[in-house]
Design an enzyme around this catalytic site. Structure first.
Site, PDB file in Angstrom:
ATOM      1  CE1 TYR A   1     -25.721 -31.038   5.546  1.00 53.36           C
ATOM      2  CE2 TYR A   1     -26.028 -32.601   3.758  1.00 53.36           C
ATOM      3  CZ  TYR A   1     -26.538 -31.896   4.838  1.00 53.36           C
ATOM      4  OH  TYR A   1     -27.852 -32.056   5.202  1.00 53.36           O
ATOM      5  CG  HIS A   2     -19.256 -28.673   0.096  1.00 54.41           C
ATOM      6  ND1 HIS A   2     -19.622 -28.233  -1.164  1.00 54.41           N
ATOM      7  CD2 HIS A   2     -19.526 -30.011   0.127  1.00 54.41           C
ATOM      8  CE1 HIS A   2     -20.097 -29.247  -1.860  1.00 54.41           C
ATOM      9  NE2 HIS A   2     -20.060 -30.336  -1.092  1.00 54.41           N
ATOM     10  N   PRO A   3     -18.048 -27.510   4.797  1.00 54.32           N
ATOM     11  CG  PRO A   3     -18.126 -28.478   6.926  1.00 54.32           C
ATOM     12  CD  PRO A   3     -18.750 -28.574   5.563  1.00 54.32           C
TER      13      PRO A   3
END
Length: 570
Positions: A477-479
């Site tokens: 969850y690090h876009p």
């Protein structure tokens, strides 16, 4: 009726709340803050241990999904983004990692002039209150409270993991956010006195007490309003406001000075494209009139992946015994009454950063240790006791895209990361699996380590590892990086070094989409830092003085001193 403000910020998330606070501090400027979500007062947001709930709830998060990923045999991965006050800082795992010093030097090398580590460090420090006290690396009077949860006192597995790393020959670090990132040590979290230290709690709460800040929740931003101008004999465009929906009605807000998009790594890309700013082919396909061609909008998209390495535990000391309703109720009651105990932590209290191969200048693999074997939705992975490490390479070569498919602002964009699309990315994962198994097989874990659940001892060959990773890897969850800062001659650079959209006056982007390259760690801390630094740029303030501090570099690099960066002997 036309609404007029000095500054309009779209998105009350990790960056937008920081900007709302800093731009209203003096009382000289009127600011409108627009947010799609609503209140963050839910116990499931404020209680750290409940982190899996808001991330998987439509009310609090945009539930994006990727397209079918070719490198993952066509799997579609979950990509939630915050849709609530505090944005993703209100739904994330609260892990506080700034990244390695070299990550920010890399930003500058990629064309983001002035964003080297020495320039960024003062803004990390300005944002933070580290509960162990400040020093030349850590802040002690900033808005964001950081700590180490319960200081590992509630479970011996945390220290066993650190000791296993030392047994395997890796260094120990006393502070991975300070002098030395590389090594095994305690993990830090954005938790303040037992409560989630989101940017809503840290910045927005105090800013809302000022009369010059207006917050509008439950809106849908439709587009930036652009106006033709003639400046110094040259025609161009400037941003003059924002068109948005609220309660089914369309409104317009006008900015006297600037419009700032802090809508996040997906939202800012989407909003630029909906406004006619982006790649010509993408806009034409979506039926949006091209206003200003910028081929890099939505390109350069990056993310971290991770897998769960899971083992049975021989000792009945793990959190798997705390996953029943009665236990959860007791944990919640203690937290409500005291803000202490298992409810006051994200449970990631030890960690590591290592290099997967010789020749690397800084770490590229990150570990989060959890004294439980469970899924990200909070459910047990199997009956009995277990533990796991979340692990993955943090410096991927693969690059993806975000693209709108319609002129409808309610339509979700097309997201594809092209995960694990290069041979080096595949090799990094092979190294990652083998190194993790080696670390967890060290003597320090012998008393606790039971059977390896996954990947499983049969997963040893390159082919078996490749296949297992493709079927089991998940987004961390690090876009980020879809509106990168860069130099004039970089065709993919959307922004200049002051976060201004190239070719359009009075329009900036300030959030994790501006990163040129994804850093080695979680993204909330660097996003807050970017917003802190951008606030001074927006207001034309003198920048905080750069800090010329030493940084630990791997031994083989100690003789190769970084340009203008001191290196201390380890």
């Amino acid at each position: 009726m036309e609404q007029r403000y000095d500054y309009i910020i779209v998105g009350a998330g990790s960056a937008g709340c920081v900007l709302a606070d800093r731009l209203t501090e003096s009382g000289e400027h009127s600011v409108l803050l627009l947010e799609a979500g609503g209140t963050d007062k839910s116990i499931f947001i404020q209680m750290p241990t409940a982190l899996s709930y808001p991330m998987n709830t439509e009310k609090y998060a945009w539930q994006f999904e990727t397209e079918q990923e070719p490198g993952l045999d066509g799997r579609e991965l979950h990509c939630p983004r915050g849709k609530v006050l505090g944005g993703s800082s209100s739904i994330n795992g609260m892990v506080y990692v700034r990244g390695h010093a070299c990550d920010f030097d890399q930003w500058e090398e990629e064309g983001a002039a002035g964003w080297n580590y020495q320039a960024c460090l003062p803004y990390f420090r300005r944002a933070e209150s580290w509960n162990k006290g400040g020093d030349e690396y850590r802040g002690d009077n900033g808005p964001v409270g950081t700590c180490n949860g319960n200081d590992m006192e509630l479970n011996p597995l945390y220290q066993a993991f650190i000791d296993a790393g030392k047994d395997a020959g890796y260094p120990e670090t006393n502070d991975y956010n300070g002098y030395q990132q590389e090594g095994f040590g305690t993990m830090h979290m954005t938790v303040d006195k037992g409560v989630r230290a989101s940017t809503s709690n840290a910045y927005l709460r105090r800013a809302l007490k000022r009369s010059n800040l207006t917050l509008k929740k439950g809106i849908v931003a439709r587009r930036f309003l652009l106006e033709a101008q003639d400046s110094n004999g040259q025609s161009g465009l400037k941003a003059v406001g924002v068109e948005f929906e609220k309660s089914g009605n369309t409104h317009v807000a006008v900015a006297n000075k600037e419009v700032i998009s802090s809508a996040g790594s997906i939202g800012s890309v989407q909003l630029l494209q909906l406004s006619g700013i982006g790649p010509k082919a993408v806009l034409e396909k979506a039926g949006v009139d091209l206003k200003h061609e910028l081929s890099g909008v939505g390109e350069n998209l990056q993310d971290h992946l991770e897998v769960y390495f899971q083992y049975h535990c021989n000792e009945p000391i793990t959190l798997n015994s705390k996953l029943g309703l009665v236990s959860k109720g007791m944990i919640g009651a203690e937290w409500i009454l005291t803000r202490k105990g298992l409810g006051a932590t994200n449970h990631f209290e030890s960690c590591a950063f290592i290099r997967s191969r010789k020749g690397l200048k800084w770490p590229n693999i990150q570990y989060h240790f959890l004294p439980a074997a469970m899924r990200y939705d909070g459910q047990a992975a199997f009956d009995g006791h277990g533990f796991q490490v979340h692990v993955g390479p943090n410096k991927p070569e693969s690059r993806g895209t975000v693209a709108i498919t319609s002129a409808d602002p309610h339509a979700k964009p097309e997201i594809i990361f092209n995960y694990i699309s290069t041979e080096q990315d595949r090799q990094d994962w092979r190294d990652c699996i083998r190194l993790t198994r080696e670390i967890l097989s060290q003597p320090a874990m012998d008393v606790y380590r039971g059977e390896e659940i996954q990947p499983g001892l049969s997963v040893t060959s390159d082919e078996a590892i490749d296949e297992w990773v493709k079927q089991n890897v998940e987004s961390a969850y690090h876009p980020s990086c879809g509106c990168k800062m860069g130099a004039d001659d970089d065709p993919m650079a959307v922004l200049d070094e002051e976060c201004r959209v190239r070719g359009i006056d009075n329009l900036r982007v300030v959030d994790s989409s501006v990163f040129p390259v994804i850093p080695n760690g979680n993204l909330n801390a660097p996003t807050i830092m970017v917003a802190e630094r951008a606030s001074d740029l927006i207001l034309g303030k003198p920048m905080l003085k750069e800090q010329d501090v030493p940084v630990w570099i791997a031994p083989e690099w100690q003789e190769k001193q970084r340009i203008n960066k001191p290196v201390r002997e380890a």
